[in-house]
Design a protein around this motif. Sequence first.
Motif, PDB file in Angstrom:
ATOM      1  N   ALA A   3      74.731   7.172  40.758  1.00 49.99           N
ATOM      2  CA  ALA A   3      75.729   6.478  39.951  1.00 49.99           C
ATOM      3  C   ALA A   3      76.568   5.586  40.867  1.00 49.99           C
ATOM      4  N   THR A   4      76.845   4.397  40.428  1.00 50.51           N
ATOM      5  CA  THR A   4      77.645   3.476  41.250  1.00 50.51           C
ATOM      6  C   THR A   4      79.129   3.780  41.014  1.00 50.51           C
ATOM      7  N   PRO A   5      79.887   3.872  42.071  1.00 45.02           N
ATOM      8  CA  PRO A   5      81.323   4.160  41.902  1.00 45.02           C
ATOM      9  C   PRO A   5      82.042   2.954  41.299  1.00 45.02           C
ATOM     10  N   ALA A   6      83.149   3.237  40.657  1.00 44.94           N
ATOM     11  CA  ALA A   6      83.952   2.168  40.065  1.00 44.94           C
ATOM     12  C   ALA A   6      84.590   1.360  41.190  1.00 44.94           C
ATOM     13  N   PRO A   7      84.715   0.061  41.003  1.00 45.02           N
ATOM     14  CA  PRO A   7      85.333  -0.773  42.062  1.00 45.02           C
ATOM     15  C   PRO A   7      86.812  -0.410  42.246  1.00 45.02           C
ATOM     16  N   ALA A   8      87.262  -0.433  43.479  1.00 39.87           N
ATOM     17  CA  ALA A   8      88.657  -0.110  43.794  1.00 39.87           C
ATOM     18  C   ALA A   8      89.559  -1.258  43.382  1.00 39.87           C
ATOM     19  N   LYS A   9      90.747  -0.914  42.945  1.00 38.96           N
ATOM     20  CA  LYS A   9      91.685  -1.956  42.510  1.00 38.96           C
ATOM     21  C   LYS A   9      92.684  -2.260  43.563  1.00 38.96           C
TER      22      LYS A   9
END
Length: 83
Positions: free
Chosen positions: A77-83
């Motif tokens: 699973a690809t991690p969510a992009p950091a904000k």
Amino acid sequence: MNSKITAVLFCALALAGASGAASAKGCIKGAAVGAVAGHYAGHHAVIGAVGGCVAGRHLANKKAADQAAAAHAAAPATPAPAK
């Protein structure tokens, strides 16, 4: 009777050749097995080849779908992009 069968087969081959490149995964192997089975089941090789092609194509599509599902499930699973 023989000339009619020859004419139909010739037309079918001409149309198949004119159709261009097509994906026939499973069809060739299924048609060969179906033709042999149809021949031994009462000299119905053509009917067996058609049935074998349909069954072989179905099984090839099912195998491809299973492999795609397995590859999708195994992908990390690809991690969510950091904000």
